[in-house]
Enzyme design. Structure first.
Site, PDB file in Angstrom:
ATOM      1  N   LYS A  52       0.819  -1.140  -0.042  1.00 44.56           N
ATOM      2  CA  LYS A  52      -0.147  -0.157   0.067  1.00 44.56           C
ATOM      3  C   LYS A  52       0.897   1.220  -0.026  1.00 44.56           C
ATOM      4  CE  LYS A  52      -3.688  -2.388   2.111  1.00 44.56           C
ATOM      5  NZ  LYS A  52      -4.421  -3.097   3.380  1.00 44.56           N
ATOM      6  N   GLN A  96      -5.226  -2.376   9.276  1.00 46.22           N
ATOM      7  CA  GLN A  96      -4.942  -3.571   8.633  1.00 46.22           C
ATOM      8  C   GLN A  96      -5.660  -4.554   9.352  1.00 46.22           C
ATOM      9  OE1 GLN A  96      -3.450  -3.864   5.679  1.00 46.22           O
ATOM     10  NE2 GLN A  96      -4.074  -6.069   5.900  1.00 46.22           N
ATOM     11  N   ASP A 119     -11.789   1.910   3.258  1.00 46.32           N
ATOM     12  CA  ASP A 119     -12.271   0.532   3.240  1.00 46.32           C
ATOM     13  C   ASP A 119     -13.544   0.029   3.049  1.00 46.32           C
ATOM     14  OD1 ASP A 119      -9.958  -1.236   3.018  1.00 46.32           O
ATOM     15  OD2 ASP A 119      -9.555  -1.424   5.103  1.00 46.32           O
TER      16      ASP A 119
END
Ligand code: NDP
Length: 282
Positions: A52, A96, A119
């Protein structure tokens, strides 16, 4: 003869588009910024976070990394999220997953401000996806839709079968395919006659988490096969949920693992970060 859908190639085109958008934003004094929180030292999570970071560099997005120890408390994690929520220079926040077992995943995800939830896991964003009116799309299903669009694969009237009903892949995937007028079936561990259900599919999305779960006898001739799975096996290699070598012979299109859906997930995250910056800066 099948065609390989290259996530590497398509994600590059998405990231190039995002990089152009970032250049334009910077001309207007806006520098998109993504904050990534990693708790503990899970090796797979470290790899994802690093990928990322590299994608942010490629696109010109500022990236911040917050590494918390594996024994970090819920309070520590929550207060970091709250700090990032109120920091106006941060546009996107990503925690995460998976988190260490003692931490409440739901509590953290619900704490991230919906407009910074790149997300798209916050219930408010999930609700928007349900009604087809959204700012952010969950990265993996949206990345898959981008791949299908890139290959001019139209879903209208198609029989789409998704194996897996997780909140991050299977369920939102179903919503996006439904929006494109597909007839969608979502399978899970209680599904009866899975083989027969999958064998009727024009498009199969495998998100099970079991290496080579989808075998050639489950595939209709000419089906499109999207493999979401990432499974590290005993030989140290990565395998998808699809038995690629056998299934490709029956497919019209198929995604590889690695180099398929994975890079698309990251490219969509970049797109979502830029969208977040645009929304926040009006
Ligand atoms: P989950 O473990 O959350 O969900 C797995 C799903 O598979 C569940 O719905 C489960 O059913 C279903 N399932 C399990 N066994 C069977 C079976 N025998 N028959 C039918 N269905 C079954 O996984 P995720 O959705 O988070 O991830 C799936 C895979 O995709 C993993 O390999 C993950 O690593 C990968 N992944 C890849 C991403 C990428 O960017 N490429 C991003 C996200 C995930 P039930 O609900 O009944 O338990």
């Amino acid at each position: 003869m099948f065609k390989l859908i290259s996530g590497k190639e398509i994600s590059l085109s998405v990231k190039e588009r995002v990089a152009e958008e970032v250049k334009d934003l910077k001309k207007n004094g806006i520098e998109p910024c993504l904050a990534v929180i990693l708790v503990g030292d899970d090796p797979a999570s470290k790899v994802y976070v690093n990928n990322k970071k590299k994608a942010c560099e490629f696109c010109g997005i500022r990236s911040l990394e917050y590494l918390l120890p594996a024994d970090a408390s819920q309070e520590e994690l929550n207060s970091l999220v709250e700090k990032l929520n109120s920091d106006e220079s941060v546009n996107g926040i990503l925690c995460q997953l998976p988190l260490p077992a003692h931490l409440d995943e739901k509590e953290v995800l619900n704490l991230i401000k919906p407009e910074k939830d790149v997300d798209a896991f916050h219930p408010e964003n999930v609700g928007h996806i349900m009604i087809g009116d959204f700012n952010f799309l969950p990265c993996t299903p949206a990345g898959i839709m981008e791949m299908l669009k890139y290959e001019n694969i139209c879903l209208d009237g198609k029989n789409c079968v998704i194996i897996g009903r997780s909140n991050i892949v299977g369920k939102p995937m179903a919503m996006l395919m439904l929006k494109e007028n597909a007839t969608v079936t979502v399978c899970h561990s209680h599904t009866k006659n899975l083989k027969e259900v999958v064998a009727r599919a024009d498009v199969v999305v495998a998100a099970v988490g079991k290496a080579k779960f989808v075998t050639a006898d489950m595939i209709k001739d000419g089906a499109v096969i999207i493999d979401v799975g990432i499974n590290r096996c005993e030989d140290g290699k990565l395998y998808g949920d699809v038995d690629f070598e056998a299934c490709k012979e029956k497919a019209s299109y198929i995604t590889p693992v690695p180099g398929g859906v994975g890079p698309m997930t990251i490219a969509t995250l970049m797109q979502n970060t830029v969208t977040a910056a645009k929304i926040q800066k009006g």
